[in-house]
Design a protein around this motif. Structure first.
Motif, short mmCIF file in Angstrom:
data_model
loop_
_atom_site.label_atom_id
_atom_site.label_comp_id
_atom_site.label_asym_id
_atom_site.label_seq_id
_atom_site.Cartn_x
_atom_site.Cartn_y
_atom_site.Cartn_z
N ILE A 102 0.86 -1.19 0.00
CA ILE A 102 0.00 0.00 0.00
C ILE A 102 0.89 1.23 0.00
CG2 ILE A 102 -1.91 1.16 1.18
CD1 ILE A 102 -1.94 -1.54 2.96
N LYS A 103 0.63 2.13 -0.93
CA LYS A 103 1.31 3.43 -0.90
C LYS A 103 0.27 4.54 -0.82
CE LYS A 103 4.09 6.79 -3.36
NZ LYS A 103 4.45 7.38 -4.64
N GLY A 104 0.42 5.37 0.22
CA GLY A 104 -0.36 6.60 0.28
C GLY A 104 0.51 7.70 -0.28
N SER A 113 6.28 1.13 1.94
CA SER A 113 5.30 1.34 0.87
C SER A 113 5.93 1.04 -0.50
CB SER A 113 4.75 2.77 0.91
OG SER A 113 5.77 3.70 1.17
N GLY A 174 4.19 17.26 11.93
CA GLY A 174 4.84 18.50 11.57
C GLY A 174 4.95 18.67 10.07
N GLY A 182 -2.83 7.11 6.64
CA GLY A 182 -1.98 5.96 6.35
C GLY A 182 -1.08 5.59 7.50
N GLY A 183 0.21 5.39 7.17
CA GLY A 183 1.16 4.88 8.15
C GLY A 183 1.34 5.79 9.34
N PHE A 190 2.86 11.65 15.91
CA PHE A 190 3.07 12.76 16.85
C PHE A 190 3.18 14.08 16.10
CE2 PHE A 190 4.87 8.97 18.75
CZ PHE A 190 4.34 9.01 20.03
N GLY A 240 -4.96 -4.23 7.34
CA GLY A 240 -5.93 -4.02 6.28
C GLY A 240 -5.58 -2.74 5.56
N VAL A 242 -6.83 0.87 5.01
CA VAL A 242 -7.78 1.89 5.48
C VAL A 242 -8.24 2.71 4.27
CG1 VAL A 242 -7.96 4.02 6.83
CG2 VAL A 242 -6.85 2.00 7.81
N ASN A 380 11.91 20.52 5.98
CA ASN A 380 11.72 19.12 5.58
C ASN A 380 12.37 18.81 4.23
OD1 ASN A 380 8.50 19.22 7.06
ND2 ASN A 380 10.19 17.99 7.79
N ASN A 505 7.41 4.42 13.43
CA ASN A 505 7.45 5.19 12.18
C ASN A 505 8.79 5.87 11.95
OD1 ASN A 505 4.90 4.61 11.27
ND2 ASN A 505 3.96 6.44 12.11
N GLU A 506 9.56 6.03 13.01
CA GLU A 506 10.84 6.74 12.89
C GLU A 506 11.86 5.90 13.64
OE1 GLU A 506 9.43 11.31 12.39
OE2 GLU A 506 9.54 10.63 14.46
N VAL A 541 4.63 -6.17 6.15
CA VAL A 541 5.64 -5.13 5.96
C VAL A 541 6.85 -5.46 6.84
CG1 VAL A 541 4.02 -3.26 5.38
CG2 VAL A 541 4.64 -3.65 7.79
C1 LIG Z 1 9.54 14.62 6.07
C2 LIG Z 1 8.92 13.70 7.11
C3 LIG Z 1 8.43 14.25 8.28
C4 LIG Z 1 7.83 13.42 9.24
N1 LIG Z 1 7.33 13.99 10.39
C5 LIG Z 1 6.73 13.21 11.30
C6 LIG Z 1 6.16 13.78 12.48
O1 LIG Z 1 6.16 15.00 12.67
N2 LIG Z 1 5.58 12.95 13.38
C7 LIG Z 1 5.52 11.60 13.19
O2 LIG Z 1 4.95 10.91 14.04
N3 LIG Z 1 6.04 11.03 12.08
C8 LIG Z 1 6.64 11.79 11.14
N4 LIG Z 1 7.17 11.23 10.02
C9 LIG Z 1 7.16 9.76 9.88
C10 LIG Z 1 5.85 9.27 9.31
O3 LIG Z 1 4.97 9.00 10.38
C11 LIG Z 1 6.11 7.98 8.50
O4 LIG Z 1 6.96 8.26 7.43
C12 LIG Z 1 4.84 7.32 8.01
O5 LIG Z 1 5.16 6.00 7.61
C13 LIG Z 1 4.21 8.06 6.85
O6 LIG Z 1 2.97 7.48 6.51
P1 LIG Z 1 2.34 7.70 5.06
O7 LIG Z 1 1.07 6.96 5.00
O8 LIG Z 1 2.37 9.14 4.74
O9 LIG Z 1 3.45 7.02 4.11
P2 LIG Z 1 3.45 5.74 3.16
O10 LIG Z 1 4.88 5.54 2.79
O11 LIG Z 1 2.50 5.89 2.05
O12 LIG Z 1 2.95 4.56 4.08
C14 LIG Z 1 3.64 4.20 5.27
C15 LIG Z 1 3.16 2.82 5.73
O13 LIG Z 1 1.76 2.85 5.93
C16 LIG Z 1 1.11 1.93 5.06
N5 LIG Z 1 -0.12 2.56 4.56
C17 LIG Z 1 -0.22 3.69 3.81
N6 LIG Z 1 -1.51 3.94 3.54
C18 LIG Z 1 -2.23 2.96 4.13
C19 LIG Z 1 -3.61 2.66 4.20
N7 LIG Z 1 -4.50 3.43 3.60
N8 LIG Z 1 -4.01 1.57 4.90
C20 LIG Z 1 -3.11 0.78 5.51
N9 LIG Z 1 -1.78 0.99 5.47
C21 LIG Z 1 -1.35 2.08 4.79
C22 LIG Z 1 2.10 1.62 3.97
O14 LIG Z 1 1.89 0.34 3.44
C23 LIG Z 1 3.41 1.70 4.72
O15 LIG Z 1 3.61 0.51 5.42
C24 LIG Z 1 7.76 12.02 9.03
C25 LIG Z 1 8.25 11.48 7.85
C26 LIG Z 1 8.82 12.31 6.88
C27 LIG Z 1 9.36 11.71 5.62
#
Ligand SMILES: Cc1cc2nc3c(=O)[nH]c(=O)nc-3n(C[C@H](O)[C@H](O)[C@H](O)COP(=O)(O)OP(=O)(O)OC[C@H]3O[C@@H](n4cnc5c(N)ncnc54)[C@H](O)[C@@H]3O)c2cc1C
Length: 562
Positions: A102-104, A113, A174, A182-183, A190, A240, A242, A380, A505-506, A541
């Protein structure tokens, strides 16, 4: 075509999803031998813009991680527009023994992702946002609370701006371009105000999710409550897909105080003294107002970017005065340049306001035909198209500051001798509001967060490096050096925080004992829920929760390239 997809007939899936079935190509194909240099230059320029990366199902924020993975795109994607599209993709993958990814936004640091041999569910087009004055979850009913429903692909900026038009605030992250449903939220999530409002996960009221059986369920505190709990903190890509979720909103604070700047010490010894003073000062910020970061660097600098909601400039100055006066009274030892200011919180998501407050801070998405007001923070930018050498985090318990401040100071100072470290105060929930803590205790996040004064994060990376693209390959010697330094710094912090954990996540791709580290005592229950909803681990994952009985691959702990 990848193994498993080679020769596979997708026509049945195409009949269900129509032209939402996509053949995905690399955004950098023009940069491969024989490619077109003009198109290559355009592609490289696009990959400096996080929103352009999100518009392309084959592009990712993190292009690889030394010894871990090179980000690679799935050859086939379903660009889902409805939960039924998602269910069709899930059914097809399950029935054909295919992996599913899954990629959001593609923001994930650990490549979760990106899976080149899996069918991709790409949620980017599902970005509907509805703000509610009173939302009552299905089943329980009741009078309802102010809330916002966000589609799977919505980004935080879009959600913040929509809520702000109703005078409301949503507890997100932030970074403006991270996904809201998503993730981020499924892993906890946070933001600067997390000590007041809690994690994103804790604010979720209801989730619509497509399970491994292809069912579209609505989960909340009353129905499918086990799945609801797991989807709030148990990690993305695991329980699943979302399709949308609804989160509570909060009154917009009046103002945000900002403390920004740095104190530089004249010598290593003076820096150790400064760090020791900080270990006395920081616990005083453990309340429901203060968040953001303190950075300790190898050049003997402590950098500050701290924010507080509903704190006047005079109050902020009052809080920081003892520490800043202490430094100012030692001019031979320290040079300080720290400012205290206040901005109206209505400016937060308004790019033109930032052009006045801090020119250059808000980077506009200036591609043709993009909506006005879309931006990302300049701070960022250095994570866009990053190749990670290493990245780690660790919660730092507040009690250590009280019981053994000298030991804490030694460890923070010692770690900074290897590599710069950042203390993210808002990612440790010490002093958080009672309502926020109560909500977060019902999520799956590691309970270590509740006693944490901060999440210590450190990482090393190089930018605009793309594995497999001639002329743009990462510098692996540089990567190894960075990884060793990060490892050495975090070994010091780990020794201090043996019973703590890391934020899923980090975190470190090679995190040792990751089940305990990410979820603590919650892991066993999460594995049971996974068993109930996805016993065959269709959703899989790296270092994600697995059904009971399966331990998963790498236990972590060693990067094979070091
Ligand atoms: C520049 C930057 C700043 C950040 N700042 C913060 C911050 O301030 N606080 C913090 O807590 N974290 C922060 N993060 C970390 C962030 O929480 C993670 O990168 C997180 O994985 C991003 O989720 P996403 O859905 O956007 O990314 P994606 O890469 O699309 O997905 C991340 C994960 O979630 C899964 N996923 C995506 N969509 C769904 C869906 N619809 N259903 C089920 N699974 C799904 C994907 O399969 C993958 O495993 C930051 C990251 C970056 C790159």
């Amino acid at each position: 075509m990848s193994p498993g997809m080679d020769g596979l007939d997708f026509s049945a899936l195409e009949r269900q999803v129509g032209d939402r079935l996509l053949r995905v190509q690399s955004p950098l194909r023009a940069c491969l031998p024989g490619g077109d240099s003009g198109r290559c230059a355009q592609a490289l320029a696009n990959l400096r813009n996080p929103y352009a990366i999100e518009d392309d199902p084959g592009a990712f924020h993190t292009t690889g991680w030394l010894g871990a993975f090179d980000a690679g795109h799935s050859p086939v994607a379903v660009a889902a527009e409805t939960p039924a599209d998602i269910a069709a993709a899930v059914d097809f993958a399950r029935d054909h023994g295919l992996g599913l990814v899954i990629k959001g936004t593609g923001h994930d640091y650990l490549g979760r992702s990106s899976a080149p041999s899996a069918l991709l569910v790409w949620t980017h087009r599902m970005r509907d946002i509805t703000v509610h004055d009173a939302f009552a979850p299905a089943g329980p009913g009741g009078p309802g609370v102010p809330a916002v429903t966000v589609g799977a692909g919505a980004r935080w900026l879009e959600v913040y701006q929509a809520a702000a038009r109703h005078g409301r605030l949503v507890q997100g992250g932030g970074c403006t371009s991270v996904g809201a449903a998503g993730g981020f939220t499924q892993g906890g999530g946070f933001g600067p105000l997390s000590r007041r409002y809690g994690t994103a996960a804790g604010n979720v009221l209801e989730i619509e999710v497509v399970t491994a059986s292809g069912e579209i369920l609505v989960a909340n505190a009353e129905q499918h409550a086990d799945l609801f709990g797991a989807l709030r903190g148990g990690g993305g890509g695991t329980f699943g897909v979302v399709s949308k979720l609804t989160m509570r909103t909060h009154p917009m604070p009046g103002t945000i105080a900002i403390v920004a700047g740095a104190i530089r010490a004249a010598s290593d010894g003076e820096f150790r003294t400064l760090v020791r003073a900080l270990t006395d000062f920081l616990p005083g910020l453990c309340d429901d107002r203060w968040g953001e970061q303190v950075r300790l660097s190898g050049d003997n600098t402590a950098g500050f970017f701290m924010t507080a909601a509903d704190v006047t400039e005079a109050e902020a100055r009052g809080t920081w005065r003892p520490f800043l006066d202490w430094a100012a009274a030692r001019p031979g030892a320290f040079s300080a340049d720290v400012s205290v200011s206040v901005i109206p919180s209505g400016s937060l998501w308004d790019a033109s306001a930032w052009d006045e407050i801090a020119p250059g801070m808000a980077c506009p998405d200036d591609r043709p035909d993009q909506p006005p007001g879309r931006f990302w923070w300049a701070t960022n930018q250095d994570e866009v198209s990053q190749y990670l050498h290493a990245y780690q985090s660790r919660w730092l318990p507040l009690r250590l500051f009280r019981e053994a401040p000298d030991t804490v100071a030694d460890a923070l100072f010692g770690a900074s001798r290897h590599w710069g470290i950042s203390l993210h105060l808002n990612k440790g929930l010490c002093g958080a509001s009672a309502e926020a803590v109560a909500r977060d205790r019902a999520t799956a996040i590691n309970p270590a967060v509740f006693d944490a004064a901060a999440l210590v994060i450190t990482g090393s990376m190089q930018q605009y490096a793309y594995p497999g693209v001639p002329g743009y390959e990462p510098d692996l010697a540089l990567a190894r050096t960075g990884a060793r330094r990060v490892g050495a710094a975090m070994d010091v912090i780990r020794a201090l925080t043996a019973d703590s954990g890391s934020y899923v996540n980090e975190t470190n791709y090679f995190e040792p004992s990751w089940q305990q580290s990410f979820w603590g005592a919650n892991y066993a229950r999460l594995a049971e829920i996974k068993q109930a909803y996805d016993p065959a681990n269709l959703f899989r994952v790296h270092h994600g929760v697995l059904a009971v009985g399966e331990k998963g691959g790498a236990e972590g702990g060693a990067n094979p390239l070091l």
